[in-house]
Design a protein around this motif. Structure first.
Motif, PDB file in Angstrom:
ATOM      1  N   UNK A  11      59.541  54.202  79.325  1.00  0.00           N
ATOM      2  CA  UNK A  11      59.434  53.275  80.458  1.00  0.00           C
ATOM      3  C   UNK A  11      60.639  52.336  80.478  1.00  0.00           C
ATOM      4  N   UNK A  12      61.018  51.819  79.315  1.00  0.00           N
ATOM      5  CA  UNK A  12      62.188  50.938  79.251  1.00  0.00           C
ATOM      6  C   UNK A  12      63.465  51.722  79.544  1.00  0.00           C
ATOM      7  N   UNK A  13      63.488  52.996  79.165  1.00  0.00           N
ATOM      8  CA  UNK A  13      64.644  53.841  79.474  1.00  0.00           C
ATOM      9  C   UNK A  13      64.816  53.946  80.980  1.00  0.00           C
ATOM     10  N   UNK A  22      69.465  57.636  72.204  1.00  0.00           N
ATOM     11  CA  UNK A  22      70.686  56.845  72.405  1.00  0.00           C
ATOM     12  C   UNK A  22      70.829  55.751  71.361  1.00  0.00           C
ATOM     13  N   UNK A  23      69.717  55.130  70.983  1.00  0.00           N
ATOM     14  CA  UNK A  23      69.766  54.121  69.926  1.00  0.00           C
ATOM     15  C   UNK A  23      70.188  54.752  68.599  1.00  0.00           C
ATOM     16  N   UNK A 157      61.707  49.238  87.519  1.00  0.00           N
ATOM     17  CA  UNK A 157      61.030  50.426  86.994  1.00  0.00           C
ATOM     18  C   UNK A 157      59.631  50.092  86.491  1.00  0.00           C
ATOM     19  N   UNK A 158      59.395  48.805  86.194  1.00  0.00           N
ATOM     20  CA  UNK A 158      58.079  48.366  85.730  1.00  0.00           C
ATOM     21  C   UNK A 158      57.257  47.719  86.847  1.00  0.00           C
ATOM     22  N   UNK A 326      55.826  57.073  78.908  1.00  0.00           N
ATOM     23  CA  UNK A 326      56.956  56.747  78.052  1.00  0.00           C
ATOM     24  C   UNK A 326      56.691  56.903  76.576  1.00  0.00           C
ATOM     25  N   UNK A 327      55.576  57.493  76.207  1.00  0.00           N
ATOM     26  CA  UNK A 327      55.162  57.620  74.809  1.00  0.00           C
ATOM     27  C   UNK A 327      55.238  59.075  74.382  1.00  0.00           C
ATOM     28  N   UNK A 328      55.827  59.328  73.196  1.00  0.00           N
ATOM     29  CA  UNK A 328      56.008  60.695  72.727  1.00  0.00           C
ATOM     30  C   UNK A 328      54.949  61.180  71.769  1.00  0.00           C
ATOM     31  N   UNK A 329      53.864  60.402  71.566  1.00  0.00           N
ATOM     32  CA  UNK A 329      52.740  60.782  70.702  1.00  0.00           C
ATOM     33  C   UNK A 329      53.194  61.066  69.265  1.00  0.00           C
ATOM     34  N   UNK A 330      54.051  60.171  68.744  1.00  0.00           N
ATOM     35  CA  UNK A 330      54.524  60.321  67.387  1.00  0.00           C
ATOM     36  C   UNK A 330      53.897  59.360  66.400  1.00  0.00           C
TER      37      UNK A 330
END
Length: 399
Positions: A11-13, A22-23, A157-158, A326-330
């Motif tokens: 979401x922030x991306x 990128x980070x 975007x938010x 925006x969450x990758x379920x990690x």
């Protein structure tokens, strides 16, 4: 009606901030490691690259196709640092440290400290591994905080969360895994009153001398009314770049603090320095959880991060609808709470993602429970970015 959102870095991306990949590139770039005055930036970067290669070999052996990221590197470095000081001692780490020490010996000119009087002594290279691990954790945290402090070029975007917060008939909980302050900045600009958990120091720790400073507030789990209200609530499950640890001996534990203005001016005050053996002001770090499974270990220590995780579980139980984006379920802890929540047949989740099927495929093994939830009709997937949808559409789904 009550609605919950869980948002991650995607979401922030969309708002223009750097994502995890990128980070990672920035962190591994030597010219950007400026947070360790006692270690050459090239040396810290080279050590983190060694950790990245170790993680890459593991992922390849496990058949995991995802790339290594800074969270993986931080976890490995944190395991070394925490075991060495006895925070989370782990005999298995000893073999890993020996292997890394051997790698450092093979690249002696790169990793040896210039003019170090201890060079050549027994245990020197193991100590180098430990010091470089500590420097790596610090570099990662400070780089993440620095990069996420940048102004976002597309804050709209938010917008869906601003629209949701204005709907007085909808109770709203936003759980975020992001460290940035994009959402609270947007809500403040929009004049939206919300609960972030921060209270005057005197209300939380009355015996603390910081209570005399009105510019300081601290986080409290009690700030969130157990009777879920219609006032929007923001819960930053992994901390924030504007949360600070202002430790001092007046109390055994002080929750994360916010400071109006530069937080260093609090640490620089004579009364604080006289009471505390805390690190010098230049060492102040934001209170954020970075890594993978070490996040669960830190939550288990019983501090504010455990409270936040418990609030996530408890407040999620008070709603029948959850929007995820925006969450990758990690995160195993977060995944477990979502899966448990979906055992109720009345609960429904909406996944908004540019490639939802791929995201589930790359997630941890327990995500297969979400695939089964989709088959049961409890999980709906919308293809697209968080910024591509309007709140009325989300509200229609929720009803």
């Amino acid at each position: 009606m009550r609605l919950a959102f869980l948002i991650g870095s995607g979401v922030s991306r969309a708002a223009g901030l750097k994502d995890t990949a990128e980070l990672t590139q920035v962190i591994l770039r030597p010219s950007n490691n400026v947070f360790n005055p006692f270690e050459p930036t090239e040396t810290v970067s080279a050590f983190m690259q060694l950790l990245a290669e170790e993680q890459s070999r593991l992922l390849k052996r496990l058949g995991n196709r995802r790339p290594v990221n800074y969270e993986d590197i931080c976890y490995l470095a944190a395991q070394i640092a925490d075991s060495e000081v006895g925070e989370f001692e782990n005999a298995a780490v000893e073999t890993f440290v020996d292997k890394l020490a051997h790698e450092l010996v093979n690249q002696e000119e790169r990793f040896k400290e210039p003019d170090d009087p201890e060079w050549g002594q027994e245990g020197y290279w193991r100590e180098r591994v430990y010091r470089l691990a500590v420097s790596s954790v610090r570099t990662i945290k400070q780089t993440v905080a620095s990069e996420l402090s940048q102004e976002a070029p597309r804050p709209d975007a938010l917008r869906v969360l601003a629209d949701a917060a204005r709907r007085g008939e909808v109770g709203l909980d936003v759980f975020t895994l992001n460290h940035d302050t994009l959402l609270e900045t947007l809500w403040n600009l929009e004049g939206i009153s919300f609960e972030d958990g921060f209270r005057p120091v005197a209300d939380v720790r009355s015996n603390c001398y910081l209570a005399a400073y009105p510019e300081v507030t601290v986080w409290s789990a009690q700030a969130y009314d157990t009777k879920c209200s219609t006032r929007p609530s923001l819960l930053k499950l992994h901390g924030s770049i504007d949360w600070w640890s202002l430790w001092h001996p007046d109390v055994d534990f002080l929750p994360p603090a916010k400071v109006k203005g530069d937080p260093l001016h609090i640490l620089a005050r004579p009364e604080h320095r006289a009471r505390s053996k805390y690190l010098p002001p230049a060492e102040l770090e934001p209170v954020i959880l970075v890594g993978t499974f070490n996040k669960m270990l830190h939550q288990a220590r019983g501090d504010s991060f455990l409270d936040l995780l418990c609030l996530f579980r408890r407040r999620l139980a008070s709603t029948d609808r959850l929007v995820i984006s925006g969450y990758g379920f990690g995160d195993k802890g977060i995944n477990g709470i979502i899966i448990e929540w979906l055992t109720s047949p009345n609960h429904r989740a909406l996944l908004i993602d540019p490639a939802p099927e791929d995201t589930l495929d790359r997630g941890r093994g327990a995500v297969q429970s979400l695939v089964r939830a989709k088959a049961r009709g409890q999980l709906t997937m919308w293809t697209g970015g968080f910024e591509d949808f309007e709140f009325p559409a989300v509200l229609t789904w929720a009803k």
